[in-house]
Scaffold this motif. Structure first.
Motif, PDB file in Angstrom:
ATOM      1  N   ALA B  44     -20.490  -3.889  64.041  1.00 17.96           N
ATOM      2  CA  ALA B  44     -20.755  -2.454  63.823  1.00 17.96           C
ATOM      3  C   ALA B  44     -19.567  -1.803  63.134  1.00 17.96           C
ATOM      4  N   LEU B  45     -19.857  -0.930  62.205  1.00 20.54           N
ATOM      5  CA  LEU B  45     -18.818  -0.135  61.554  1.00 20.54           C
ATOM      6  C   LEU B  45     -18.990   1.304  62.001  1.00 20.54           C
ATOM      7  N   LEU B  46     -17.856   1.982  62.144  1.00 25.18           N
ATOM      8  CA  LEU B  46     -17.923   3.391  62.518  1.00 25.18           C
ATOM      9  C   LEU B  46     -18.281   4.243  61.300  1.00 25.18           C
ATOM     10  N   THR B  47     -17.791   3.814  60.145  1.00 21.23           N
ATOM     11  CA  THR B  47     -18.065   4.570  58.921  1.00 21.23           C
ATOM     12  C   THR B  47     -18.385   3.617  57.779  1.00 21.23           C
ATOM     13  N   ASN B  48     -18.998   4.182  56.763  1.00 23.03           N
ATOM     14  CA  ASN B  48     -19.263   3.441  55.545  1.00 23.03           C
ATOM     15  C   ASN B  48     -17.920   3.197  54.838  1.00 23.03           C
ATOM     16  N   PRO B  49     -17.656   1.968  54.366  1.00 25.70           N
ATOM     17  CA  PRO B  49     -16.394   1.793  53.643  1.00 25.70           C
ATOM     18  C   PRO B  49     -16.422   2.568  52.327  1.00 25.70           C
ATOM     19  N   PRO B  50     -15.362   3.298  51.998  1.00 21.47           N
ATOM     20  CA  PRO B  50     -15.400   4.065  50.746  1.00 21.47           C
ATOM     21  C   PRO B  50     -15.432   3.175  49.506  1.00 21.47           C
ATOM     22  N   ASP B  51     -14.603   2.128  49.486  1.00 27.08           N
ATOM     23  CA  ASP B  51     -14.469   1.325  48.267  1.00 27.08           C
ATOM     24  C   ASP B  51     -14.158  -0.122  48.597  1.00 27.08           C
ATOM     25  N   LEU B  52     -14.658  -1.024  47.762  1.00 27.83           N
ATOM     26  CA  LEU B  52     -14.323  -2.432  47.959  1.00 27.83           C
ATOM     27  C   LEU B  52     -13.575  -3.037  46.770  1.00 27.83           C
ATOM     28  N   ASP B  53     -13.262  -2.215  45.777  1.00 30.71           N
ATOM     29  CA  ASP B  53     -12.421  -2.704  44.690  1.00 30.71           C
ATOM     30  C   ASP B  53     -11.001  -2.794  45.243  1.00 30.71           C
ATOM     31  N   PRO B  54     -10.357  -3.970  45.150  1.00 27.34           N
ATOM     32  CA  PRO B  54      -9.029  -4.107  45.776  1.00 27.34           C
ATOM     33  C   PRO B  54      -8.039  -3.012  45.403  1.00 27.34           C
ATOM     34  N   ILE B  55      -8.059  -2.534  44.152  1.00 26.94           N
ATOM     35  CA  ILE B  55      -7.052  -1.528  43.788  1.00 26.94           C
ATOM     36  C   ILE B  55      -7.343  -0.176  44.431  1.00 26.94           C
ATOM     37  N   LEU B  56      -8.511  -0.053  45.059  1.00 28.24           N
ATOM     38  CA  LEU B  56      -8.866   1.222  45.692  1.00 28.24           C
ATOM     39  C   LEU B  56      -8.836   1.153  47.216  1.00 28.24           C
ATOM     40  N   VAL B  57      -8.658  -0.052  47.734  1.00 25.23           N
ATOM     41  CA  VAL B  57      -8.713  -0.207  49.194  1.00 25.23           C
ATOM     42  C   VAL B  57      -7.482   0.438  49.830  1.00 25.23           C
ATOM     43  N   SER B  58      -7.724   1.417  50.697  1.00 24.42           N
ATOM     44  CA  SER B  58      -6.586   2.045  51.371  1.00 24.42           C
ATOM     45  C   SER B  58      -6.911   2.381  52.814  1.00 24.42           C
ATOM     46  N   ASP B  59      -8.118   2.063  53.250  1.00 25.02           N
ATOM     47  CA  ASP B  59      -8.487   2.325  54.647  1.00 25.02           C
ATOM     48  C   ASP B  59      -8.813   1.005  55.326  1.00 25.02           C
ATOM     49  N   THR B  60      -8.786   1.030  56.652  1.00 28.90           N
ATOM     50  CA  THR B  60      -8.916  -0.223  57.388  1.00 28.90           C
ATOM     51  C   THR B  60     -10.315  -0.827  57.294  1.00 28.90           C
ATOM     52  N   THR B  61     -11.354   0.011  57.221  1.00 26.25           N
ATOM     53  CA  THR B  61     -12.718  -0.528  57.139  1.00 26.25           C
ATOM     54  C   THR B  61     -12.906  -1.272  55.820  1.00 26.25           C
ATOM     55  N   SER B  62     -12.520  -0.640  54.721  1.00 28.14           N
ATOM     56  CA  SER B  62     -12.651  -1.295  53.417  1.00 28.14           C
ATOM     57  C   SER B  62     -11.801  -2.566  53.384  1.00 28.14           C
ATOM     58  N   ASP B  63     -10.601  -2.478  53.948  1.00 26.08           N
ATOM     59  CA  ASP B  63      -9.696  -3.620  53.946  1.00 26.08           C
ATOM     60  C   ASP B  63     -10.326  -4.800  54.696  1.00 26.08           C
ATOM     61  N   GLY B  64     -10.920  -4.491  55.850  1.00 29.85           N
ATOM     62  CA  GLY B  64     -11.539  -5.547  56.660  1.00 29.85           C
ATOM     63  C   GLY B  64     -12.670  -6.239  55.925  1.00 29.85           C
ATOM     64  N   ILE B  65     -13.492  -5.480  55.223  1.00 32.86           N
ATOM     65  CA  ILE B  65     -14.628  -6.082  54.518  1.00 32.86           C
ATOM     66  C   ILE B  65     -14.144  -6.799  53.253  1.00 32.86           C
ATOM     67  N   ALA B  66     -13.274  -6.129  52.510  1.00 36.40           N
ATOM     68  CA  ALA B  66     -12.782  -6.721  51.258  1.00 36.40           C
ATOM     69  C   ALA B  66     -12.064  -8.050  51.533  1.00 36.40           C
ATOM     70  N   SER B  67     -11.405  -8.157  52.695  1.00 43.30           N
ATOM     71  CA  SER B  67     -10.663  -9.387  52.996  1.00 43.30           C
ATOM     72  C   SER B  67     -11.587 -10.592  53.125  1.00 43.30           C
ATOM     73  N   LYS B  68     -12.856 -10.351  53.323  1.00 44.75           N
ATOM     74  CA  LYS B  68     -13.810 -11.460  53.430  1.00 44.75           C
ATOM     75  C   LYS B  68     -14.395 -11.821  52.065  1.00 44.75           C
ATOM     76  N   ILE B  69     -14.155 -10.953  51.076  1.00 48.72           N
ATOM     77  CA  ILE B  69     -14.724 -11.153  49.738  1.00 48.72           C
ATOM     78  C   ILE B  69     -13.660 -11.633  48.743  1.00 48.72           C
ATOM     79  N   PHE B  70     -12.417 -11.218  48.986  1.00 48.13           N
ATOM     80  CA  PHE B  70     -11.345 -11.502  48.021  1.00 48.13           C
ATOM     81  C   PHE B  70     -10.248 -12.367  48.649  1.00 48.13           C
ATOM     82  N   ASN B  71      -9.421 -12.913  47.765  1.00 43.44           N
ATOM     83  CA  ASN B  71      -8.226 -13.630  48.216  1.00 43.44           C
ATOM     84  C   ASN B  71      -7.007 -13.139  47.460  1.00 43.44           C
TER      85      ASN B  71
END
Lengths: 322, 555
Positions: B44-71
């Motif tokens: 479950a997520l508390l909020t929708n992640p704002p962005d998944l482009d690595p250069i835009l990731v600055s919040d923990t939710t986006s970071d958590g999801i992006a970490s599963k997509i990028f290296n």
């Protein structure tokens, strides 16, 4: 009737102008630099300025407003989210709106069925246990916050129903759209919660309107003609009592379309209300403006439909005939 | 009965009314420890992640999801040591500490099937210098980056002189000057590799349709509703054990809880106030609390004109220290934060190298506070103006502020509260408006420099993090010296010295370090969060390619 409808639709334009102007002004007044919000707390001031310049936020207020209005009126373009890269406002709002529309239709259906039904019974069986019971439930319904009812349903009703009627398979939350049956299941509880709350108001109003009408001479005449009670109630009494009921139903429908944010949050539905509240929290000016604009249009259109429906219920109120 | 239809409707109304109160029918607690039939994970997520482009990731939710997509080139092991990720090995570093040479793993493919090359890293890092990037500071230490960022502001070329792709698999990065934490930056999500052809084709929409190299790829994203990640069978470390991760946005804590109880979620971050409830439930064994590399403090604006608490005079320091000893941190941690937070004992929190565990936490000592006020010439707070405490309206901030207000008033200093929403609050803090304010810091990387440099170096006044406007040359010099030191222990010693000097100035009302609280189903194996893993979106550094679902015999 047609010319009246067209005339009213043209009335939407000043509403759009006024609403966008108000929202634009408020967005400009509230604290929070759009570039800072987009680029984050620690962004370099020069980057923030560059971003604001690139997105036109450094232009004079009226230039920004004119550009927005031009895009909306000429291209139907609500712009791109200030907070989420690549997110078109129109896509966000359209997706959310269709879900909210389904939610509102389901809820109003339940509300009308229950509210009008209970109101008629209360009026016809006035001062009997049926009347008192319906009205007590209606008062509870009017007083109960919808989010609380939703939570009660999630905690108690879903496990109970799923355990005792396994084929129901009601989800606790979310919108599952893999099949039409899943969609119905997803919306069953939120529609019931919203519908029950709205039905209470409709029931009380229906009762009082029906009580007024049932004492009228034409109802006595209809009964004297030997018409069946069902025909007297549904064709003669209800139709004449319909105008205030339709007004309330129409208003309720309008509010359901734009104000179901609590229900949407409790049941985790990505509807219009939640989208706009989230965008307000995030200071996403473009989504706020687009969302409120769409809400205003919805309200105007719903009110128009309600007004037009008066002619159907009461031939004396046919529009455009003097 | 003449009106049968209506009677049925009335009965339905009654039934529905009863149904809504069906608590009286005996709702049961569903405790289901059965994983999803296909072994996928539901979070479950508390909020929708704002962005998944690595250069835009600055919040923990986006970071958590992006970490599963990028290296990234480097990552962390379970003890938060840097380890190679897309790099074949740790980089070689020139003796002067300026040139880092990375050899990239061969045969790694993006989700679109193309092989990753050194040129992709050059492209990905240079994107960070553009106007749309939220984290240009990640490349700032690289030679020529500042000029590239400047050019980026006006839409110019963001080529960074110090980044060179040598052949297909060698990346050379030359720094402006030696910078010890540089490798940490290469492990940040913002430095993840992206395929240029996808970014160029999709434009800003890349953030919503990301393509990376990670163990999972995004197949569906319904805004405010759900994100579906499926296993990348070509993952360079071997395909993940779990076939998919389903994220659902569920904002209401009670709804999330019911979904978890019913077995529809495998992982759930606990929002404030929920921990005691779960600890006293049949799911108590699922509760996992772990330290996070973050802290909470109330800062004094040391440059606030006219404030007796500002500046570095002995008197001002004593006043700030007195307030520190007046506050009841135990009450805040135990009663307001459910025992999730711990009283602070310094700047560097637990879980971060350099944290001094032996140093006692700050306790309430009213006698000491009163004595300090006497020494400062304000016995019982006499002659002191009312202090305005600013905080943002979120979570339990108001409750904590009230405890602080009450605690401090007991030694005679009157505090008034001023609550603003986040955007207005942070703007005011960056501009140095409040004299006394709430603030927190979550580490970008597990290193004391990430706290000391951003929060206390005079380079970072205002938006960069130093919102107390702290400025002391010795501290600046020590932090700057730490960049040149290559011996890890020596470097920690230098940074600890800086921490001691700062603490002696009492620029903060040191409050708490923080812990995360989550619920994890018992069948989830090899799920081991570190201090760098936020509780949302399944953490950012947990190796999800190795997490397994091993069904347990349950009720």
């Amino acid at each position: 009737m047609l010319s009246y409808a067209v005339q009213r639709l043209f009335g939407v334009i000043p509403v759009i102008l006024l609403v966008t102007l108000i929202v634009f002004t408020l967005n400009a007044l509230i604290p929070g630099d759009p570039g800072r919000i987009r680029l984050g707390q620690h962004a370099d001031p020069s980057m923030v300025e560059a971003w604001n310049r690139e997105h036109g936020y450094l232009d004079p207020f009226m230039v920004q407003y004119g550009r927005y209005l031009g895009n909306v009126l000429l291209h139907g373009d609500l712009g791109e989210s200030d907070v989420k890269a690549g997110q078109r406002v129109s896509e966000v709002i359209t997706g959310a709106f269709w879900l909210t529309l389904r939610l509102a239709i389901g809820s109003i259906f339940i509300a009308v069925m229950l509210g009008v039904g209970a109101g008629i019974i209360s009026a016809v069986r006035s001062r009997t246990w049926l009347d008192y019971t319906s009205m007590v439930i209606a008062i509870i319904g009017v007083s109960m916050p919808v989010f609380w009812l939703g939570i009660l349903m999630i905690i108690f009703a879903v496990p109970f129903l799923n355990e005792n009627i396994p084929f129901l398979k009601l989800p606790f939350s979310g919108f599952h759209n893999t099949s039409w049956l899943d969609q119905v299941r997803s919306l069953a509880l939120p529609c019931t919660a919203l519908g029950l709350i709205s039905s209470a108001t409709i029931a009380r109003l229906t009762r009082s309107a029906m009580l007024d009408v049932l004492t009228q001479d034409y109802v006595r005449t209809a009964r004297a003609k030997g018409l069946r009670e069902r025909v007297v109630i549904l064709r003669h009494a209800l139709r004449n009592a319909a105008i205030p009921i339709v007004t309330v139903v129409g208003n309720s429908f309008g509010y359901l379309l734009v104000g179901a944010v609590l229900t949407e949050s409790v049941f985790a539905l990505p509807g219009l209300g939640r989208t706009i509240v989230d965008s307000i929290i995030q200071r996403d000016r473009m989504v706020i403006t687009g969302g409120i604009l769409i809400m205003s249009v919805i309200f105007v259109v719903v009110n128009l439909l309600v007004d037009l429906s008066y002619g159907f219920f009461d031939p004396r109120v046919r529009h455009g005939r003097g | 009965m003449k009106l049968r239809t209506s009677a049925i409707l009335a009965a339905a109304l009654l039934a529905a009314g009863c149904l809504s109160f069906s608590g009286c029918t005996g709702g049961t607690i569903h405790s289901k420890n059965t994983p999803a039939a296909d072994g996928s994970i539901r979070i479950a997520l508390l909020t929708n992640p704002p962005d998944l482009d690595p250069i835009l990731v600055s919040d923990t939710t986006s970071d958590g999801i992006a970490s599963k997509i990028f290296n990234t080139l480097l990552g962390y092991d379970g003890d938060l040591n840097l380890v190679p990720d897309l790099a074949e090995a740790m980089p070689t570093v020139s003796p002067d500490g300026l040139v880092y040479t990375f050899h990239i793993r061969s045969g790694v493919r993006f989700h679109n099937g193309r092989v990753v090359t050194a040129a992709d890293f050059k492209y990905s890092l240079e994107r960070l210098a553009s106007t749309s990037s939220k984290r240009p500071n990640v490349v700032k230490p690289i030679l020529g980056a500042e000029a590239a960022i400047e050019r980026g502001h006006t839409g110019g070329d963001t080529t960074i002189e110090g980044i060179r792709a040598i052949g297909d698999l060698t990346l050379e990065i030359r720094l402006e000057k030696p910078y010890y934490p540089f490798l940490f930056l290469m492990a940040m999500m913002n430095a993840a590799v992206v395929p240029h052809e996808e970014v160029e084709a999709k434009g800003t929409a890349f953030s919503r349709e990301p393509v990376g190299t990670g163990p999972f790829r995004l197949v569906e994203w319904r805004e405010n509703d759900r994100l579906e990640l499926v296993r990348n069978d070509d993952y360079f470390k071997g395909a993940a054990k779990i076939p998919a991760i389903h994220f659902r946005v569920i904002p209401e804590p009670l709804t999330r809880g019911e979904e978890y109880k019913a077995g529809n979620l495998d992982l759930l971050d606990l929002t404030q106030g929920m921990l005691p409830r779960w600890r006293n439930s049949p799911h108590a064994e699922d509760v996992l609390v772990y330290p996070q590399a973050s802290l909470l403090y109330y800062g004094f604006n040391l440059k606030k004109e006219g404030s007796p608490f500002a500046g570095y005079s002995d008197k001002a320091r004593k006043l700030r220290e007195a307030m520190n000893w007046a506050v009841d941190r135990v009450f805040i941690c135990e009663k307001i934060m459910d025992g999730r937070y711990a009283p602070s004992n310094g700047i560097i929190p637990p879980g971060v190298p350099g944290h001094i565990a032996e140093r006692p936490a700050f306790v309430r000592d009213l006698e000491k506070a009163r004595a300090l006020l006497v020494e400062a010439g304000h016995p019982n707070g006499e002659g002191l103006p009312e202090v305005e405490l600013w905080f943002n309206s979120q979570g339990d901030n108001a409750k904590i502020a009230q405890v602080v207000q009450q605690s401090i008033s007991e030694v005679g200093i009157q505090v008034s509260l001023k609550q603003l929403d986040w955007a207005a609050f942070i703007e005011a803090c960056d501009a140095g408006e409040p004299g006394f304010f709430r603030m927190g810091w979550v580490a970008d990387y597990p290193d004391p420099e990430n706290f000391l440099y951003f929060l206390f170096h005079s380079d970072n006044h205002g938006p960069n993090g130093n919102v107390t406007f702290y400025e002391r040359k010795e501290v600046d010099d020590l932090i700057d010296r730490s960049y040149l030191e290559t011996d890890a222990e020596q470097r920690l010693g230098i940074l600890r010295e800086a921490e001691e000097i700062i603490m002696a100035d009492w620029p903060w009302l040191f409050l708490t370090s923080t812990n995360e609280g989550i619920l994890v189903k018992p069948y989830l194996e090899k799920f081991a969060p570190t201090a760098m893993d936020d509780d949302s979106a399944g953490g950012s550094h947990i190796p999800w390619d190795r997490v397994e679902v091993v069904p347990v015999t349950s009720q």
